[in-house]
Design a protein around this motif. Sequence first.
Motif, short mmCIF file in Angstrom:
data_model
loop_
_atom_site.label_atom_id
_atom_site.label_comp_id
_atom_site.label_asym_id
_atom_site.label_seq_id
_atom_site.Cartn_x
_atom_site.Cartn_y
_atom_site.Cartn_z
N MET A 17 57.94 14.56 -39.25
CA MET A 17 57.35 15.49 -38.29
C MET A 17 56.81 14.70 -37.10
O MET A 17 56.33 13.58 -37.28
N ILE A 18 56.91 15.29 -35.92
CA ILE A 18 56.52 14.55 -34.72
C ILE A 18 55.31 15.16 -34.03
O ILE A 18 55.01 16.34 -34.17
N VAL A 19 54.65 14.28 -33.29
CA VAL A 19 53.60 14.70 -32.37
C VAL A 19 53.91 13.98 -31.06
O VAL A 19 54.14 12.78 -31.04
N ARG A 20 53.98 14.75 -29.98
CA ARG A 20 54.17 14.17 -28.64
C ARG A 20 52.83 14.25 -27.94
O ARG A 20 52.17 15.29 -27.96
N PHE A 21 52.45 13.17 -27.31
CA PHE A 21 51.10 13.10 -26.75
C PHE A 21 51.07 12.13 -25.57
O PHE A 21 51.99 11.35 -25.34
N PHE A 22 49.97 12.22 -24.85
CA PHE A 22 49.65 11.20 -23.85
C PHE A 22 48.14 11.09 -23.78
O PHE A 22 47.41 11.99 -24.19
N VAL A 23 47.70 9.95 -23.32
CA VAL A 23 46.28 9.71 -23.09
C VAL A 23 46.05 9.95 -21.61
O VAL A 23 46.76 9.40 -20.77
N ASP A 24 45.07 10.77 -21.29
CA ASP A 24 44.77 11.12 -19.91
C ASP A 24 44.37 9.87 -19.12
O ASP A 24 43.65 9.01 -19.62
N ARG A 25 44.84 9.81 -17.88
CA ARG A 25 44.51 8.67 -17.00
C ARG A 25 43.02 8.57 -16.73
O ARG A 25 42.52 7.52 -16.35
N GLU A 26 42.28 9.66 -16.94
CA GLU A 26 40.84 9.68 -16.69
C GLU A 26 40.03 9.10 -17.85
O GLU A 26 38.80 9.14 -17.82
N LEU A 27 40.69 8.56 -18.86
CA LEU A 27 39.99 7.96 -19.99
C LEU A 27 39.01 6.90 -19.48
O LEU A 27 39.39 6.03 -18.71
N PRO A 28 37.72 6.97 -19.87
CA PRO A 28 36.73 5.99 -19.38
C PRO A 28 37.16 4.55 -19.70
O PRO A 28 37.77 4.29 -20.74
N PRO A 29 36.84 3.63 -18.83
CA PRO A 29 37.27 2.23 -18.99
C PRO A 29 36.81 1.56 -20.28
O PRO A 29 37.47 0.67 -20.78
N GLY A 30 35.69 1.97 -20.85
CA GLY A 30 35.18 1.32 -22.05
C GLY A 30 35.94 1.67 -23.32
O GLY A 30 35.71 1.08 -24.37
N VAL A 58 54.56 6.99 -39.74
CA VAL A 58 55.67 6.03 -39.80
C VAL A 58 55.19 4.68 -39.25
O VAL A 58 55.47 3.64 -39.83
N ALA A 59 54.46 4.71 -38.14
CA ALA A 59 53.87 3.49 -37.56
C ALA A 59 52.36 3.66 -37.60
O ALA A 59 51.86 4.75 -37.35
N VAL A 60 51.64 2.60 -37.91
CA VAL A 60 50.19 2.71 -38.02
C VAL A 60 49.48 2.62 -36.68
O VAL A 60 48.32 3.00 -36.57
N SER A 61 50.16 2.10 -35.65
CA SER A 61 49.54 2.05 -34.32
C SER A 61 50.61 1.84 -33.25
O SER A 61 51.75 1.47 -33.56
N MET A 62 50.22 2.09 -32.01
CA MET A 62 51.09 1.78 -30.87
C MET A 62 50.22 1.57 -29.63
O MET A 62 49.12 2.12 -29.55
N GLU A 63 50.71 0.75 -28.73
CA GLU A 63 50.03 0.55 -27.44
C GLU A 63 50.63 1.53 -26.45
O GLU A 63 51.85 1.63 -26.34
N VAL A 64 49.76 2.25 -25.75
CA VAL A 64 50.22 3.26 -24.80
C VAL A 64 49.59 3.01 -23.43
O VAL A 64 48.54 2.39 -23.32
N HIS A 65 50.28 3.51 -22.41
CA HIS A 65 49.75 3.49 -21.04
C HIS A 65 49.24 4.89 -20.73
O HIS A 65 49.99 5.87 -20.91
N PRO A 66 47.99 5.04 -20.30
CA PRO A 66 47.48 6.36 -19.94
C PRO A 66 48.39 7.06 -18.93
O PRO A 66 48.88 6.43 -17.99
N GLY A 67 48.64 8.35 -19.19
CA GLY A 67 49.49 9.14 -18.30
C GLY A 67 50.95 9.17 -18.72
O GLY A 67 51.72 9.97 -18.20
N GLN A 68 51.36 8.35 -19.66
CA GLN A 68 52.76 8.31 -20.10
C GLN A 68 52.91 9.07 -21.41
O GLN A 68 52.06 8.96 -22.29
N LEU A 69 53.99 9.83 -21.55
CA LEU A 69 54.25 10.62 -22.75
C LEU A 69 54.83 9.74 -23.86
O LEU A 69 55.72 8.93 -23.62
N TYR A 70 54.31 9.91 -25.08
CA TYR A 70 54.76 9.14 -26.25
C TYR A 70 55.03 10.08 -27.41
O TYR A 70 54.62 11.24 -27.38
N GLU A 71 55.69 9.54 -28.42
CA GLU A 71 56.00 10.31 -29.61
C GLU A 71 55.65 9.48 -30.84
O GLU A 71 56.00 8.31 -30.92
#
Length: 183
Positions: A148-161, A84-97
């Motif tokens: 159809m949905i996918v709920r996800f988050f990016v782990d806060r431990e994601l390397p800075p690069g 539905v959306a081609v991209s989104m900006e997320v904050h590591p550790g926060q749940l998104y859909e």
Amino acid sequence: MPAQRTANRALVARLLLMTAASFAFGFALVPLYGVFCEVTGIGTRAALSRAAQAGTAVPDIGRTVVVEFTASVPGGGRFALAPVAVSMEVHPGQLYEARYVARNLAGHESTGQAVPSISPMRASRYFRKTECFCFRPQHFAPDEEREMIVRFFVDRELPPGIDRMTLSYAFYGVEPVAGSATG
């Protein structure tokens, strides 16, 4: 002339065999992916449980990561799938859909299975799905379209690069296994 006809028949037979083998390989990818998940621990109940616990962490509001969404339908014809959306900006550790729209183009009941991938590959261990349409086959009525949905988050431990990731789904038509739950 008979030698040419024999050679043509042999070529057609080889091409049909190659086509059948390619088709069988496409169907084998979904169960092979399940075995791969079991062996590596990715996508298993234990991994999902860890992901759910990690999802309660405090988000890193000072950092954003762009998550792009793509979809493909190898073999084509039976389904259409698009984010539905081609991209989104997320904050590591926060749940998104995120939402994807799938449509059965076959004209009869059909079942499909989504196979996810994350790139870059080194970022895949930091992308956590807590709920996903890819966890089980999806059964469609003739010409049915479904969000159809996918709920996800990016782990806060994601390397800075790493500041950009892509979640991609390949959606395969599959034959339902007798006795399995679909929906």
